[in-house]
Design an enzyme around this catalytic site. Structure first.
Site, PDB file in Angstrom:
ATOM      1  N   ASP A  44       0.841  -1.204   0.000  1.00  0.00           N
ATOM      2  CA  ASP A  44       0.000   0.000   0.000  1.00  0.00           C
ATOM      3  C   ASP A  44       0.879   1.258   0.000  1.00  0.00           C
ATOM      4  O   ASP A  44       0.373   2.376  -0.109  1.00  0.00           O
ATOM      5  CB  ASP A  44      -1.011  -0.003   1.151  1.00  0.00           C
ATOM      6  CG  ASP A  44      -0.357  -0.052   2.517  1.00  0.00           C
ATOM      7  OD1 ASP A  44       0.878  -0.204   2.590  1.00  0.00           O
ATOM      8  OD2 ASP A  44      -1.088   0.068   3.523  1.00  0.00           O
ATOM      9  N   SER A  45       2.205   1.072   0.051  1.00  0.00           N
ATOM     10  CA  SER A  45       3.130   2.193  -0.155  1.00  0.00           C
ATOM     11  C   SER A  45       2.890   2.818  -1.530  1.00  0.00           C
ATOM     12  O   SER A  45       3.349   3.919  -1.809  1.00  0.00           O
ATOM     13  CB  SER A  45       4.583   1.718  -0.046  1.00  0.00           C
ATOM     14  OG  SER A  45       4.786   0.572  -0.853  1.00  0.00           O
ATOM     15  N   ASP A  83      -1.159  -6.075  -0.295  1.00  0.00           N
ATOM     16  CA  ASP A  83      -1.558  -5.504   0.997  1.00  0.00           C
ATOM     17  C   ASP A  83      -3.060  -5.287   1.100  1.00  0.00           C
ATOM     18  O   ASP A  83      -3.683  -4.769   0.155  1.00  0.00           O
ATOM     19  CB  ASP A  83      -0.894  -4.122   1.171  1.00  0.00           C
ATOM     20  CG  ASP A  83       0.442  -4.204   1.873  1.00  0.00           C
ATOM     21  OD1 ASP A  83       0.777  -5.277   2.420  1.00  0.00           O
ATOM     22  OD2 ASP A  83       1.159  -3.183   1.884  1.00  0.00           O
ATOM     23  N   LYS A 113      -1.248  -9.371   2.842  1.00  0.00           N
ATOM     24  CA  LYS A 113      -0.507  -8.900   4.026  1.00  0.00           C
ATOM     25  C   LYS A 113      -1.406  -7.925   4.778  1.00  0.00           C
ATOM     26  O   LYS A 113      -2.090  -7.104   4.146  1.00  0.00           O
ATOM     27  CB  LYS A 113       0.800  -8.234   3.592  1.00  0.00           C
ATOM     28  CG  LYS A 113       1.577  -7.612   4.750  1.00  0.00           C
ATOM     29  CD  LYS A 113       3.023  -7.305   4.389  1.00  0.00           C
ATOM     30  CE  LYS A 113       3.249  -6.005   3.653  1.00  0.00           C
ATOM     31  NZ  LYS A 113       2.800  -4.792   4.378  1.00  0.00           N
ATOM     32  N   GLU A 115      -1.475  -5.389   8.497  1.00  0.00           N
ATOM     33  CA  GLU A 115      -0.672  -4.829   9.579  1.00  0.00           C
ATOM     34  C   GLU A 115      -1.362  -5.126  10.910  1.00  0.00           C
ATOM     35  O   GLU A 115      -2.508  -4.704  11.113  1.00  0.00           O
ATOM     36  CB  GLU A 115      -0.516  -3.310   9.399  1.00  0.00           C
ATOM     37  CG  GLU A 115       0.292  -2.972   8.166  1.00  0.00           C
ATOM     38  CD  GLU A 115       0.516  -1.471   7.992  1.00  0.00           C
ATOM     39  OE1 GLU A 115       0.215  -0.687   8.915  1.00  0.00           O
ATOM     40  OE2 GLU A 115       0.992  -1.092   6.903  1.00  0.00           O
ATOM     41  N   GLU A 182       9.042  -4.521  10.384  1.00  0.00           N
ATOM     42  CA  GLU A 182       9.498  -3.206   9.885  1.00  0.00           C
ATOM     43  C   GLU A 182      10.071  -2.373  11.018  1.00  0.00           C
ATOM     44  O   GLU A 182       9.443  -2.207  12.080  1.00  0.00           O
ATOM     45  CB  GLU A 182       8.328  -2.459   9.214  1.00  0.00           C
ATOM     46  CG  GLU A 182       8.756  -1.074   8.720  1.00  0.00           C
ATOM     47  CD  GLU A 182       7.826  -0.432   7.719  1.00  0.00           C
ATOM     48  OE1 GLU A 182       6.829  -1.056   7.309  1.00  0.00           O
ATOM     49  OE2 GLU A 182       8.119   0.734   7.350  1.00  0.00           O
TER      50      GLU A 182
HETATM   51  O1  KIV Z   1       3.558  -1.200   1.655  1.00  0.00           O
HETATM   52  C1  KIV Z   1       4.763  -1.505   1.648  1.00  0.00           C
HETATM   53  O2  KIV Z   1       5.485  -1.217   0.704  1.00  0.00           O
HETATM   54  C2  KIV Z   1       5.293  -2.215   2.793  1.00  0.00           C
HETATM   55  C3  KIV Z   1       6.783  -2.130   3.060  1.00  0.00           C
HETATM   56  C4  KIV Z   1       7.087  -2.590   4.387  1.00  0.00           C
HETATM   57  C5  KIV Z   1       7.624  -2.819   2.121  1.00  0.00           C
HETATM   58  O3  KIV Z   1       4.563  -2.804   3.517  1.00  0.00           O
END
Ligand code: KIV
Length: 284
Positions: A44-45, A83, A113, A115, A182
């Protein structure tokens, strides 16, 4: 052969490091796939590096699906992880499973993924029960930037360090297929990597993790936003791109580009006829 979640587990067993990079578009993902990167993370970056937001909290499911599909089309070998964006799983475990399913079905991802540590174990359990591999992202969780008040190293004091270890053990117990760590001290990340049997992938977490991930715009010096201590520039591609864009502008202005090599020819009789029909009659 296409990498799967088993490839990552095998790498840990064989003590071979896992390579992961973020990817958001077809062309770049293809270059990474052809370079042998094990795993592509549609992070999600993308909100920051592709869409220009200040943080990742504005990213939507539609954004993630759009970019995930493009990356999946390019990944012939690499394992694709996408993400779950902010608020796509926080509201309920039901939403978590539903949106994880969308990333797999519509985004063509092979894993998702999210968080969160102990607080998100029910979500991890239910997504895993739906046969979707989950990577749990702990330590610094960028979607919590508003609550954290900034991007800071996590786990430096005893309570914080202990919480991260407990998060890692809890997500493993809940069925997470891997852990992304992270911005945590290197020794802590190494200890966690030894404690859990699932692979750990670090960013700003030192060499003791089972694998590493970087945001590709960071490793190629392409992103103008804040850079962290843990980022290494592997090639000054950002500068090279700027120089190429400048050269293009100069050549267009000076009529050096396009040259004869870049032009298409036309038969002189055809051209003479066109000229006589349009140019000469127009002049007359
Ligand atoms: O969204 C992202 O790019 C991440 C980084 C930790 C690589 O989660």
């Amino acid at each position: 052969m296409k990498n799967t979640i088993l490839t990552l587990q095998q790498r840990k067993l064989n003590q071979e490091k896992i390579t992961m990079l973020t990817a958001y578009d077809y062309t770049t993902a293809r270059l990474m796939d052809e370079s042998g990167v094990d795993c592509l993370l549609v992070g999600d970056s993308l909100g920051m590096v592709m869409l220009g937001y200040q943080s990742t909290v504005s990213v939507t499911m539609e954004d993630m699906i759009h970019h995930s599909k493009a990356v999946a089309r390019a990944a012939k070998t690499a394992f694709v992880v996408t993400d779950l964006p902010f608020m796509s799983y926080h509201t309920s475990a039901y939403d978590a499973v539903y949106n994880a399913g969308r990333l797999i079905q519509e985004g063509q991802a092979q894993a998702v993924k999210l968080e969160g540590g102990q607080a998100f174990c029910e979500h991890i359990q239910l997504i895993t029960q739906a046969s979707i591999p989950v990577i749990a992202h702990i330590g610094l969780m960028p979607q919590s930037v508003l609550a954290l008040g900034g991007y800071k190293v996590q786990g430096k004091d005893y309570n914080d360090a202990k919480k991260i270890v407990l998060d890692a053990l809890a997500v493993e117990q809940a069925g997470a297929a891997a852990i992304l760590l992270e911005c945590v001290p290197a020794e802590l990340a190494k200890l966690i990597s030894e404690l859990v049997s699932i692979p750990t992938i670090g960013i700003g977490a030192g060499v003791g993790c089972d694998g590493q991930v970087l945001v590709y715009q960071d490793m190629l010096s392409m992103y103008a936003g804040v850079s962290s201590k843990f980022v290494k520039s592997f090639a000054p591609i950002g500068e090279q791109m700027k120089q190429a864009f400048k050269d293009y502008c100069a050549e267009v202005k000076q009529q050096q580009f396009p040259s004869a090599n870049h032009e298409f020819a036309i038969d002189s009789d055809v051209m003479a006829k066109i000229k006589s029909e349009f140019f000469i009659s127009h002049q007359g």
